[in-house]
Write a protein that holds these residues in place. Structure first.
Motif, PDB file in Angstrom:
ATOM      1  N   ALA A  25       0.830  -1.205   0.000  1.00  0.00           N
ATOM      2  CA  ALA A  25       0.000   0.000   0.000  1.00  0.00           C
ATOM      3  C   ALA A  25       0.866   1.259   0.000  1.00  0.00           C
ATOM      4  O   ALA A  25       0.558   2.232  -0.699  1.00  0.00           O
ATOM      5  CB  ALA A  25      -0.941  -0.008   1.200  1.00  0.00           C
ATOM      6  N   GLN A  26       1.955   1.241   0.769  1.00  0.00           N
ATOM      7  CA  GLN A  26       2.872   2.393   0.781  1.00  0.00           C
ATOM      8  C   GLN A  26       3.442   2.633  -0.611  1.00  0.00           C
ATOM      9  O   GLN A  26       3.530   3.783  -1.054  1.00  0.00           O
ATOM     10  CB  GLN A  26       4.025   2.141   1.760  1.00  0.00           C
ATOM     11  CG  GLN A  26       3.653   2.272   3.223  1.00  0.00           C
ATOM     12  CD  GLN A  26       4.825   1.891   4.121  1.00  0.00           C
ATOM     13  OE1 GLN A  26       5.340   0.778   4.045  1.00  0.00           O
ATOM     14  NE2 GLN A  26       5.240   2.816   4.966  1.00  0.00           N
ATOM     15  N   ARG A  27       3.859   1.566  -1.299  1.00  0.00           N
ATOM     16  CA  ARG A  27       4.410   1.717  -2.654  1.00  0.00           C
ATOM     17  C   ARG A  27       3.384   2.323  -3.603  1.00  0.00           C
ATOM     18  O   ARG A  27       3.738   2.980  -4.575  1.00  0.00           O
ATOM     19  CB  ARG A  27       4.875   0.363  -3.194  1.00  0.00           C
ATOM     20  CG  ARG A  27       6.206  -0.072  -2.676  1.00  0.00           C
ATOM     21  CD  ARG A  27       6.789  -1.230  -3.502  1.00  0.00           C
ATOM     22  NE  ARG A  27       8.045  -1.620  -2.899  1.00  0.00           N
ATOM     23  CZ  ARG A  27       8.163  -2.521  -1.930  1.00  0.00           C
ATOM     24  NH1 ARG A  27       7.097  -3.148  -1.488  1.00  0.00           N
ATOM     25  NH2 ARG A  27       9.339  -2.804  -1.416  1.00  0.00           N
ATOM     26  N   ALA A  28       2.106   2.047  -3.323  1.00  0.00           N
ATOM     27  CA  ALA A  28       1.028   2.584  -4.161  1.00  0.00           C
ATOM     28  C   ALA A  28       0.648   4.008  -3.756  1.00  0.00           C
ATOM     29  O   ALA A  28      -0.281   4.587  -4.308  1.00  0.00           O
ATOM     30  CB  ALA A  28      -0.195   1.672  -4.068  1.00  0.00           C
ATOM     31  N   GLY A  29       1.356   4.560  -2.756  1.00  0.00           N
ATOM     32  CA  GLY A  29       1.074   5.927  -2.320  1.00  0.00           C
ATOM     33  C   GLY A  29      -0.128   6.048  -1.403  1.00  0.00           C
ATOM     34  O   GLY A  29      -0.686   7.127  -1.246  1.00  0.00           O
ATOM     35  N   ARG A  30      -0.549   4.934  -0.811  1.00  0.00           N
ATOM     36  CA  ARG A  30      -1.703   4.951   0.084  1.00  0.00           C
ATOM     37  C   ARG A  30      -1.245   4.995   1.535  1.00  0.00           C
ATOM     38  O   ARG A  30      -0.214   4.424   1.890  1.00  0.00           O
ATOM     39  CB  ARG A  30      -2.560   3.691  -0.105  1.00  0.00           C
ATOM     40  CG  ARG A  30      -2.887   3.332  -1.547  1.00  0.00           C
ATOM     41  CD  ARG A  30      -3.933   4.247  -2.156  1.00  0.00           C
ATOM     42  NE  ARG A  30      -4.208   3.841  -3.525  1.00  0.00           N
ATOM     43  CZ  ARG A  30      -5.190   3.040  -3.886  1.00  0.00           C
ATOM     44  NH1 ARG A  30      -6.001   2.550  -2.967  1.00  0.00           N
ATOM     45  NH2 ARG A  30      -5.373   2.723  -5.141  1.00  0.00           N
ATOM     46  N   SER A  31      -2.035   5.620   2.373  1.00  0.00           N
ATOM     47  CA  SER A  31      -1.794   5.534   3.806  1.00  0.00           C
ATOM     48  C   SER A  31      -2.413   4.239   4.314  1.00  0.00           C
ATOM     49  O   SER A  31      -3.236   3.612   3.638  1.00  0.00           O
ATOM     50  CB  SER A  31      -2.382   6.746   4.538  1.00  0.00           C
ATOM     51  OG  SER A  31      -3.772   6.811   4.341  1.00  0.00           O
ATOM     52  N   VAL A  32      -1.977   3.818   5.482  1.00  0.00           N
ATOM     53  CA  VAL A  32      -2.375   2.518   6.030  1.00  0.00           C
ATOM     54  C   VAL A  32      -2.802   2.681   7.480  1.00  0.00           C
ATOM     55  O   VAL A  32      -2.136   3.374   8.253  1.00  0.00           O
ATOM     56  CB  VAL A  32      -1.195   1.515   5.955  1.00  0.00           C
ATOM     57  CG1 VAL A  32      -1.538   0.212   6.676  1.00  0.00           C
ATOM     58  CG2 VAL A  32      -0.797   1.255   4.515  1.00  0.00           C
ATOM     59  N   VAL A  33      -3.908   2.035   7.838  1.00  0.00           N
ATOM     60  CA  VAL A  33      -4.280   1.853   9.240  1.00  0.00           C
ATOM     61  C   VAL A  33      -4.182   0.357   9.509  1.00  0.00           C
ATOM     62  O   VAL A  33      -4.912  -0.436   8.913  1.00  0.00           O
ATOM     63  CB  VAL A  33      -5.708   2.352   9.535  1.00  0.00           C
ATOM     64  CG1 VAL A  33      -6.070   2.067  10.994  1.00  0.00           C
ATOM     65  CG2 VAL A  33      -5.841   3.833   9.232  1.00  0.00           C
ATOM     66  N   ILE A  34      -3.239  -0.019  10.365  1.00  0.00           N
ATOM     67  CA  ILE A  34      -3.013  -1.432  10.660  1.00  0.00           C
ATOM     68  C   ILE A  34      -3.532  -1.735  12.063  1.00  0.00           C
ATOM     69  O   ILE A  34      -3.409  -0.911  12.969  1.00  0.00           O
ATOM     70  CB  ILE A  34      -1.516  -1.793  10.485  1.00  0.00           C
ATOM     71  CG1 ILE A  34      -1.315  -3.312  10.468  1.00  0.00           C
ATOM     72  CG2 ILE A  34      -0.636  -1.095  11.506  1.00  0.00           C
ATOM     73  CD1 ILE A  34       0.057  -3.726   9.946  1.00  0.00           C
TER      74      ILE A  34
END
Length: 197
Positions: A25-34
């Motif tokens: 997701a980071q590589r796709a430029g998205r933020s993440v809530v884990i």
């Protein structure tokens, strides 16, 4: 890194698979809530390791994202999703039924779809080991192949776009019954690490 305004990707599970999906997701430029079952305070070292754009949240917060990844062991899936509200979210089923349970002729993702009524399930991210999935998909002058299957065309497209933006070459295999079966453990695509040149 620019984080997309399309909202975060929620990830249920913070083990090797969850962290690999966070890197994707980071590589796709998205933020993440884990999130995990132990709560956000238990994820400080994971968030620190993953870095910018990743935050720890509750399971409810992660499951509210537009795209949610189930990244827990197969046997933990029912508990991981129990009681969550699903209102059209795209749910990526990245799990594998390692126990080869008798699923009455259904795919494991069809079983997962029953557990998340109201969500649109896409099987993806399960055919590669976590180390490979989380690494740079650009290799040998090509892009690593990722497979997506699901019964909702728009959901498949959203997941394919996520992986394509992360550098993968996404291949749409169609429905959960047909494509999902090819992706399961002990089936043709499980563990296959292909590069599209």
């Amino acid at each position: 890194m620019n984080i997309s305004a399309s909202g975060p990707v929620g990830i249920l599970g913070a083990g090797r698979l969850g962290q690999a999906m966070a890197r994707t997701a980071q590589r796709a430029g998205r933020s993440v809530v884990i999130a995990n079952s132990r709560g956000p305070e238990s994820l400080a070292s994971v968030v620190s390791t993953l870095g910018k754009g990743v935050s720890a949240g509750t399971v409810d917060q992660a499951s509210a994202a537009r795209i949610v990844v189930i990244a827990v062991p197969w046997g933990s899936v029912p508990d991981a999703v129990r009681g969550l509200a699903w209102n059209g979210q795209v749910v990526i089923d990245a799990t594998n039924d390692w126990g080869a349970d008798d699923l009455n002729g259904r795919t494991s993702s069809e079983v997962v779809a029953d557990l998340v009524p109201g969500a649109r399930v896409v099987k993806a991210g399960n055919t590669l080991g976590a180390d490979v999935l989380g690494s740079d998909p650009q290799e040998a002058g090509g892009r690593r192949v990722i497979f997506v299957s699901g019964d909702d065309a728009d959901a498949r497209s959203a997941v394919a776009s996520l992986f394509e933006e992360a550098g993968f070459a996404a291949i749409d295999l169609g429905s959960l019954a047909t494509g999902g079966a090819m992706q399961q453990i002990h089936h043709p695509l499980a563990g296959l690490n292909l590069i599209r040149l």
